[in-house]
Design a protein around this motif. Structure first.
Motif, PDB file in Angstrom:
ATOM      1  N   UNK A  82      19.150  52.305   4.878  1.00  0.00           N
ATOM      2  CA  UNK A  82      18.434  52.686   3.664  1.00  0.00           C
ATOM      3  C   UNK A  82      18.419  51.478   2.734  1.00  0.00           C
ATOM      4  N   UNK A  83      17.656  51.570   1.654  1.00  0.00           N
ATOM      5  CA  UNK A  83      17.448  50.391   0.793  1.00  0.00           C
ATOM      6  C   UNK A  83      17.743  50.646  -0.667  1.00  0.00           C
ATOM      7  N   UNK A  84      17.528  51.865  -1.168  1.00  0.00           N
ATOM      8  CA  UNK A  84      17.690  52.146  -2.591  1.00  0.00           C
ATOM      9  C   UNK A  84      19.165  52.088  -2.977  1.00  0.00           C
ATOM     10  N   UNK A  85      19.458  51.303  -4.022  1.00  0.00           N
ATOM     11  CA  UNK A  85      20.834  51.115  -4.473  1.00  0.00           C
ATOM     12  C   UNK A  85      21.137  52.070  -5.617  1.00  0.00           C
ATOM     13  N   UNK A  86      22.284  52.731  -5.532  1.00  0.00           N
ATOM     14  CA  UNK A  86      22.778  53.595  -6.604  1.00  0.00           C
ATOM     15  C   UNK A  86      24.266  53.302  -6.750  1.00  0.00           C
ATOM     16  N   UNK A  87      24.621  52.445  -7.716  1.00  0.00           N
ATOM     17  CA  UNK A  87      26.004  51.985  -7.786  1.00  0.00           C
ATOM     18  C   UNK A  87      26.922  53.028  -8.423  1.00  0.00           C
ATOM     19  N   UNK A  88      28.169  52.967  -8.039  1.00  0.00           N
ATOM     20  CA  UNK A  88      29.221  53.730  -8.697  1.00  0.00           C
ATOM     21  C   UNK A  88      29.857  52.799  -9.728  1.00  0.00           C
ATOM     22  N   UNK A  89      29.626  53.015 -11.022  1.00  0.00           N
ATOM     23  CA  UNK A  89      30.116  52.077 -12.040  1.00  0.00           C
ATOM     24  C   UNK A  89      31.637  52.016 -12.123  1.00  0.00           C
ATOM     25  N   UNK A  90      32.316  52.987 -11.566  1.00  0.00           N
ATOM     26  CA  UNK A  90      33.774  52.928 -11.536  1.00  0.00           C
ATOM     27  C   UNK A  90      34.232  51.888 -10.513  1.00  0.00           C
ATOM     28  N   UNK A  91      33.465  51.731  -9.427  1.00  0.00           N
ATOM     29  CA  UNK A  91      33.827  50.828  -8.337  1.00  0.00           C
ATOM     30  C   UNK A  91      33.330  49.396  -8.567  1.00  0.00           C
ATOM     31  N   UNK A  92      32.071  49.251  -8.941  1.00  0.00           N
ATOM     32  CA  UNK A  92      31.483  47.925  -9.094  1.00  0.00           C
ATOM     33  C   UNK A  92      30.603  47.879 -10.337  1.00  0.00           C
ATOM     34  N   UNK A  93      30.300  46.677 -10.758  1.00  0.00           N
ATOM     35  CA  UNK A  93      29.489  46.465 -11.953  1.00  0.00           C
ATOM     36  C   UNK A  93      28.006  46.353 -11.630  1.00  0.00           C
ATOM     37  N   UNK A  94      27.693  45.772 -10.473  1.00  0.00           N
ATOM     38  CA  UNK A  94      26.296  45.577 -10.100  1.00  0.00           C
ATOM     39  C   UNK A  94      26.212  45.337  -8.603  1.00  0.00           C
ATOM     40  N   UNK A  95      25.036  45.561  -8.031  1.00  0.00           N
ATOM     41  CA  UNK A  95      24.759  45.248  -6.629  1.00  0.00           C
ATOM     42  C   UNK A  95      23.283  44.944  -6.503  1.00  0.00           C
ATOM     43  N   UNK A  96      22.947  44.068  -5.551  1.00  0.00           N
ATOM     44  CA  UNK A  96      21.550  43.714  -5.342  1.00  0.00           C
ATOM     45  C   UNK A  96      21.343  43.196  -3.922  1.00  0.00           C
ATOM     46  N   UNK A  97      20.108  43.324  -3.462  1.00  0.00           N
ATOM     47  CA  UNK A  97      19.719  42.717  -2.198  1.00  0.00           C
ATOM     48  C   UNK A  97      19.326  41.264  -2.474  1.00  0.00           C
ATOM     49  N   UNK A  98      19.839  40.365  -1.674  1.00  0.00           N
ATOM     50  CA  UNK A  98      19.572  38.940  -1.857  1.00  0.00           C
ATOM     51  C   UNK A  98      19.023  38.377  -0.553  1.00  0.00           C
ATOM     52  N   UNK A  99      17.863  37.748  -0.623  1.00  0.00           N
ATOM     53  CA  UNK A  99      17.260  37.191   0.579  1.00  0.00           C
ATOM     54  C   UNK A  99      18.052  35.987   1.081  1.00  0.00           C
ATOM     55  N   UNK A 100      17.833  35.640   2.338  1.00  0.00           N
ATOM     56  CA  UNK A 100      18.501  34.476   2.913  1.00  0.00           C
ATOM     57  C   UNK A 100      18.132  33.196   2.143  1.00  0.00           C
ATOM     58  N   UNK A 101      16.894  33.102   1.717  1.00  0.00           N
ATOM     59  CA  UNK A 101      16.450  31.915   1.000  1.00  0.00           C
ATOM     60  C   UNK A 101      17.116  31.823  -0.381  1.00  0.00           C
ATOM     61  N   UNK A 102      17.202  32.951  -1.088  1.00  0.00           N
ATOM     62  CA  UNK A 102      17.868  32.948  -2.397  1.00  0.00           C
ATOM     63  C   UNK A 102      19.340  32.621  -2.267  1.00  0.00           C
ATOM     64  N   UNK A 103      19.972  33.143  -1.232  1.00  0.00           N
ATOM     65  CA  UNK A 103      21.390  32.872  -1.043  1.00  0.00           C
ATOM     66  C   UNK A 103      21.619  31.396  -0.721  1.00  0.00           C
TER      67      UNK A 103
END
Length: 324
Positions: A270-291
């Protein structure tokens, strides 16, 4: 996975001399030899040469003769780490010493401490700042000493009856003097996973990390749980992403305080991100080129995990297409 022995803290092939741990006369005889050596720790920091304190790659942990005056201030019996060239190497803890330069709080302690009896140019330095400055052997000795001494520091009493326990097996066991229960150094298994979907990987950041730092997701394995199940559960809990196939790639001892990082790769379904703010502050998909740009310092807002960590190792090999 190719080149797995290059992960920091692994691959030096240290002879741990386990057969000497319970043989008191044999160990005592070897400690009397002129070639016996000790490495020194202060509150989890190893004593390293001045070059290592500046972040330069070199053989960094001084091996001191056992009659060196610095070892006389050790607060407990040393722990046998292993053998080098047939001679024993032991870890000494001098944490009772109070330096002029105190430790500093934060993600990484940048302070260094200099003991008056230490060899010239040697300092106590936070191990986390030395991940790329140590030889494989020094890294293994540093991680092992930090982990085992940290265990003794927090496990002085029996978990069964609460009475004091005594050190046995050259530092690799504690035995309760009241009920006889034996206690062994703990290692907590942690999954750390490179989650990919097409040409992108999933990165997250925890509160308190340095500004802009993103890394692979990670979490402790629970009792009765497989590695694969832990990967899927942790990713779902933290980001709401479903994970299908999981494979184990490599591992890394991580002595903060006593973890074994199990590096995995997982394929997101799946692709849609729904973070748990207790566990982490942020999350994102990062392409190979951006990384790749982030590793080169060209991607604003993304600072990859520091060199020497298993997360950095996994991400760099994914960018270079060397995971398989």
């Amino acid at each position: 996975m190719r080149q797995t022995e290059e992960v920091t803290f692994g691959g030096s092939g240290l002879d741990r001399a386990a057969e000497l741990r319970g043989d008191i006369p044999a160990l005592a005889e070897r400690m009397q030899r002129p070639g016996a050596r000790g490495v020194v720790f202060w509150r989890g920091k190893p004593l390293v040469s001045d070059d290592a304190a500046r972040g330069e790659t070199c053989a960094a942990l001084p091996r001191l003769p056992l009659d060196h005056p610095l070892l006389a201030s050790a607060r407990a019996r040393p722990v046998l780490l292993g053998r080098e060239a047939g001679e024993v190497v032991l870890a000494y803890d001098i944490s009772a010493w109070e330096p002029d330069a105190p430790q500093q709080e934060g993600f990484v302690d940048p302070s260094v401490q200099t003991h008056p009896d230490a060899p010239e140019g040697a300092r106590f330095v936070e191990l986390r700042t030395l991940l790329m400055a140590l030889t494989p052997r020094d890294a293994e000795l540093g991680a092992t000493g930090k982990a085992i001494l940290g265990w003794h520091d927090t496990h002085g009493f029996c978990a069964r009856c609460g009475q004091p326990s005594d050190v046995t097996q050259a530092g690799w066991q504690r035995v309760c003097r009241a009920c006889g229960a034996a206690h062994f150094p703990r290692t907590d298994p942690v999954v750390i996973m490179l989650i990919t979907r097409g040409n992108a990987c999933l990165l997250g950041r925890s509160p308190g990390w340095p500004e802009g730092m993103y890394s692979c997701l990670a979490g402790f394995i629970e009792p009765g749980e497989t590695v694969e199940a832990a990967v899927r559960r942790e990713v779902m809990e933290e980001t709401g992403i479903e994970v299908g196939r999981v494979s184990l790639l490599t591992s890394q001892p991580w002595p903060w305080p006593s973890s074994l990082m199990l590096g995995c790769r997982g394929e997101a379904t799946s692709e849609a991100i729904s973070i748990d703010p207790v566990e982490i502050e942020d999350a994102q998909w990062v392409s190979r080129e951006r990384l790749a740009d982030a590793f080169a310092g060209l991607e604003p807002g993304i600072v990859p995990a520091r060199r020497g960590s298993i997360a950095n190792y996994l991400l760099r090999n994914w960018v270079a297409d060397r995971l398989d």
